[in-house]
Write a protein that holds these residues in place. Structure first.
Motif, mmCIF file in Angstrom:
data_model
loop_
_atom_site.group_PDB
_atom_site.id
_atom_site.type_symbol
_atom_site.label_atom_id
_atom_site.label_comp_id
_atom_site.label_asym_id
_atom_site.label_seq_id
_atom_site.Cartn_x
_atom_site.Cartn_y
_atom_site.Cartn_z
ATOM 1 N N ASN A 100 4.145 -0.596 -6.409
ATOM 2 C CA ASN A 100 3.303 -1.235 -5.384
ATOM 3 C C ASN A 100 3.173 -2.738 -5.675
ATOM 4 O O ASN A 100 2.083 -3.310 -5.636
ATOM 5 C CB ASN A 100 1.914 -0.579 -5.390
ATOM 6 N N CYS A 150 -2.108 -6.182 -3.225
ATOM 7 C CA CYS A 150 -1.682 -4.824 -3.567
ATOM 8 C C CYS A 150 -2.895 -3.893 -3.544
ATOM 9 O O CYS A 150 -3.778 -3.999 -4.395
ATOM 10 C CB CYS A 150 -1.027 -4.805 -4.947
ATOM 11 N N LEU A 151 -2.937 -3.018 -2.556
ATOM 12 C CA LEU A 151 -4.010 -2.017 -2.472
ATOM 13 C C LEU A 151 -3.572 -0.820 -3.310
ATOM 14 O O LEU A 151 -2.772 0.006 -2.860
ATOM 15 C CB LEU A 151 -4.247 -1.620 -1.013
ATOM 16 N N ASP A 152 -4.073 -0.750 -4.526
ATOM 17 C CA ASP A 152 -3.611 0.259 -5.481
ATOM 18 C C ASP A 152 -4.347 1.584 -5.327
ATOM 19 O O ASP A 152 -5.540 1.619 -4.989
ATOM 20 C CB ASP A 152 -3.815 -0.245 -6.917
ATOM 21 N N ARG A 159 -8.371 1.063 -5.525
ATOM 22 C CA ARG A 159 -9.429 1.876 -4.891
ATOM 23 C C ARG A 159 -10.503 2.263 -5.904
ATOM 24 O O ARG A 159 -11.678 2.451 -5.549
ATOM 25 C CB ARG A 159 -8.784 3.137 -4.284
ATOM 26 N N VAL A 189 -3.848 0.644 6.032
ATOM 27 C CA VAL A 189 -4.117 1.840 5.219
ATOM 28 C C VAL A 189 -3.747 3.099 6.000
ATOM 29 O O VAL A 189 -3.157 4.037 5.453
ATOM 30 C CB VAL A 189 -5.587 1.867 4.757
ATOM 31 N N CYS A 238 0.865 -1.186 0.000
ATOM 32 C CA CYS A 238 0.000 0.000 0.000
ATOM 33 C C CYS A 238 0.901 1.235 0.000
ATOM 34 O O CYS A 238 1.823 1.337 0.825
ATOM 35 C CB CYS A 238 -0.900 -0.024 1.241
ATOM 36 N N ASN A 239 0.661 2.139 -0.942
ATOM 37 C CA ASN A 239 1.506 3.339 -1.076
ATOM 38 C C ASN A 239 2.991 2.964 -1.224
ATOM 39 O O ASN A 239 3.866 3.621 -0.642
ATOM 40 C CB ASN A 239 1.335 4.277 0.130
ATOM 41 N N ASN A 270 1.193 2.839 -9.951
ATOM 42 C CA ASN A 270 1.195 1.691 -9.038
ATOM 43 C C ASN A 270 2.297 0.680 -9.356
ATOM 44 O O ASN A 270 2.309 -0.417 -8.802
ATOM 45 C CB ASN A 270 -0.170 0.991 -9.085
#
Length: 638
Positions: free
Chosen positions: A311, A281-283, A324, A229, A200-201, A308
């Motif tokens: 990431n 992977c939280l894009d 997201r 997050v 994330c990030n 991303n």
């Protein structure tokens, strides 16, 4: 979460083991058969002068008592002493020796339907549900309780080797200077506390999914994702985007990893990533129009270092992307398993999620759960230099990829079946016609063919650019107005028959590519110098697959895609559905001869022309349909 009944799982596992034991070893084709087939496959693709030269080389290689017979004997001995004589040679040649970056060049992606997340909580609830599905599937793997796969299509019904499934969540591709290593971790029914890595990030977090021998509930997972997050949003704690290094060439990444390993903090972080079950992977939102093409690009390369692209951790076989903005899918390191295994796994996950009770997942056990851990990195100036170089090279990959998703809507596989033709063979011939329309020639073509009917089977190659295909495409393009439709139809049926016959050769272990590869590698081991057969220009050309294709059918709303395998080539992944056919076509912008949009247009024109030909032919009562039907039914069960 569905409760797994121990008794039924044990029965399924026992049945899987029994079926695995009856799988035969991969056969070795007769030497002369492979030599003859090699010449036949290439004769119409090279100049007459080149062909005559190669024919003499082949004849010398295959002389009684010569080097070919000696190598064939060594191969027969290898077959007797190993589970699968081609497995390691193929794995090294196809993946581990390749020094190119994994994104686009090697790693395929599966793109899910777009999701509309109302807010962050909705986004993370979906992610928690996905992780829960992964844990459910991992339980089946740990218990060896997956039901046996059976062959579909040609020669359907035969049991298939299941070994690849066990690499989905327990392998890792370790970069090396000259060659990578595929590391396999043994899974067990009672593993140590397991974890996944959440990106994330551009930061990496350890999320334990089993704590005190208890698998985390979806509520627990949601709680932990919320914490991640928040932690990732803390600007003061931001660390360099180390994931970028995994997108570089394999030699460069091996060098950078060696530097990282000098520090104990980095060693610990690398160990946690390399031993994890998978990545999630939280894009961040892409900011682009979310059509099929752009969603696929996000999975293939992440949009670059400033989107991303950092990431990610490309060495891990399974990375689930949950953006997201609703861009979701899987990007996979391909060396442990083939496309159909990836699809079977992802379809299981999507079905799990679809069938999950539609309840509002709330945070559970907030005080009991230890916080997820951010992985730390110590970066020397040399590592910073590697990161800058990796970012620049990833951007070059992004800029170079020419990619489009095209849906052919006029008809799908049901129409093709009504013509008594194999949908896969029909689509392969259409790709040959499309290539000829664009480039006025045919080229060596790769279509993957599963050889999982055999112990530890992976794939061999169906060489789709047959002499019969060339005759057909020339009739359709060069003889468009001079050759009658009945003759074109005859050529089409012959092209499809040739494609079908070679497919059967490939899936029964009788194709040429694996055999030639094994002979070449044995020659490296046993000959002072490589036989001329393997340094000859026709052999080198035969292995430059300008058209690289694969059928990856799905039953859920998703599709697969990948990049070309040579600088002047096309990647063409297709998904035949009952009423349409989806194509993912890729090429490189740096090559001025290729264009994905041009090729997609040619595919459309080819399928329309072939469909019109079939419709026209089948409406003519004077055409001898009965005779040709009999011919086409031989081996055409789709």
């Amino acid at each position: 979460m569905p409760v797994l009944k121990k008794e039924s799982l044990e029965k399924t596992a026992d049945k899987s083991c029994e079926d695995a034991e009856i799988l035969p070893k991969l056969p070795i084709p007769p030497l002369q058969q492979t030599m003859d087939m090699y010449l036949k496959c290439m004769k119409h693709l090279v100049s007459e002068e080149q062909y005559k030269k190669t024919k003499q080389i082949v004849e010398r290689f295959a002389l009684p008592g010569g080097v070919g017979e000696m190598l064939q004997q060594k191969l027969l001995e290898k077959r007797d002493n190993t589970e699968n004589w081609i497995h390691q040679y193929w794995l090294d040649d196809m993946y581990l020796n390749n020094r190119l970056p994994l994104p686009v060049n090697s790693s395929p992606a599966v793109i899910f339907a777009r999701h509309n997340f109302k807010d962050t909580n909705d986004h993370l609830r979906f992610t928690a549900n996905l992780i829960s599905g992964v844990l459910d599937y991992k339980t089946l793997l740990d218990l060896h309780a997956l039901p046996m796969d059976y062959a579909r299509g040609q020669l359907s019904g035969q049991p298939m080797c299941m070994k690849q499934y066990y690499g989905l969540f327990s392998s890792y591709r370790l970069p090396g200077g000259n060659k990578d290593t595929l590391v396999a971790q043994e899974s067990s029914i009672m593993p140590e506390p397991e974890h996944i890595i959440v990106a994330c990030n551009n930061q990496f977090f350890v999320l334990d999914v089993v704590i005190n021998f208890r698998r985390l509930s979806e509520g627990d997972l949601f709680t932990q994702l919320l914490k991640i997050v928040r932690m990732a949003g803390n600007e003061d704690e931001r660390l360099p985007p180390i994931g970028l290094l995994t997108s570089d060439g394999r030699f460069e990444w091996a060098q950078a990893r060696e530097m990282l390993m000098k520090d104990s903090t980095n060693r610990d972080s690398l160990d946690m990533i390399e031993r994890c079950m998978c990545l999630v992977c939280l894009d961040a939102p892409t900011g682009m129009e979310l059509n099929d093409t752009n969603r696929a690009l996000q999975l293939l390369h992440g949009g670059g270092y400033d989107k991303n692209g950092a990431n990610r951790w490309y060495d891990k076989p399974m990375q689930f992307v949950v953006g997201r903005d609703g861009v979701c899918g899987t990007i996979c390191e391909h060396s442990p398993f083939d496309g159909i295994v990836l699809v079977q796994c992802t379809e299981h996950l999507l079905k799990y999620m679809k069938n999950s009770p539609k309840k509002l997942v709330r945070a559970d056990s907030v005080s009991e759960l230890p916080a997820p851990r951010r992985l730390r990195w110590k970066c020397s100036p040399e590592i910073q230099g590697h990161l800058a170089s990796s970012a620049e090279k990833l951007q070059r990959i992004v800029n170079n990829l020419d990619f489009t998703v095209y849906k052919f809507k006029n008809y799908g596989k049901e129409f093709i079946k009504k013509q008594r033709m194999s949908p896969d063979a029909y689509i392969q011939v259409s790709l040959q016609l499309a290539f000829y329309k664009c480039h006025r020639k045919l080229v060596p073509t790769y279509e993957s063919a599963s050889i999982r009917r055999f112990q530890m089977g992976r794939v061999d190659n169906i060489r789709s650019s047959t002499a019969e295909a060339l005759t057909f495409v020339k009739a359709m393009v060069d003889g468009k107005s001079t050759i009658p439709d009945t003759e074109k139809m005859q050529y089409l049926r012959e092209a499809i028959m040739a494609q079908t016959n070679y497919t059967i050769l490939a899936i029964t272990g009788m194709a040429i590519d694996n055999h030639l590869l094994a002979l070449r590698e044995l020659a490296r081991e046993h000959c002072k110098e490589l036989p001329e057969l393997f340094t000859d220009e026709m052999y080198l050309a035969s292995n430059r697959f300008i058209l690289s294709t694969s059928q990856v059918p799905t039953t859920m709303e998703m599709f697969c895609c990948y990049g070309p395998v040579v600088p002047n080539g096309y990647g063409s992944c297709y998904n035949p559905q009952p009423e349409h056919i989806l194509f993912c076509i890729s090429s490189f912008r740096e090559c001025k001869e290729t264009s994905s949009t041009m090729f997609a247009k040619a595919v459309e024109e080819s399928l329309i022309a072939m469909g019109d030909l079939c419709a026209k032919y089948n409406t003519k009562p004077e055409t001898p349909i009965k005779e040709k039907k009999t011919k086409s039914q031989n081996g055409h069960k789709s």
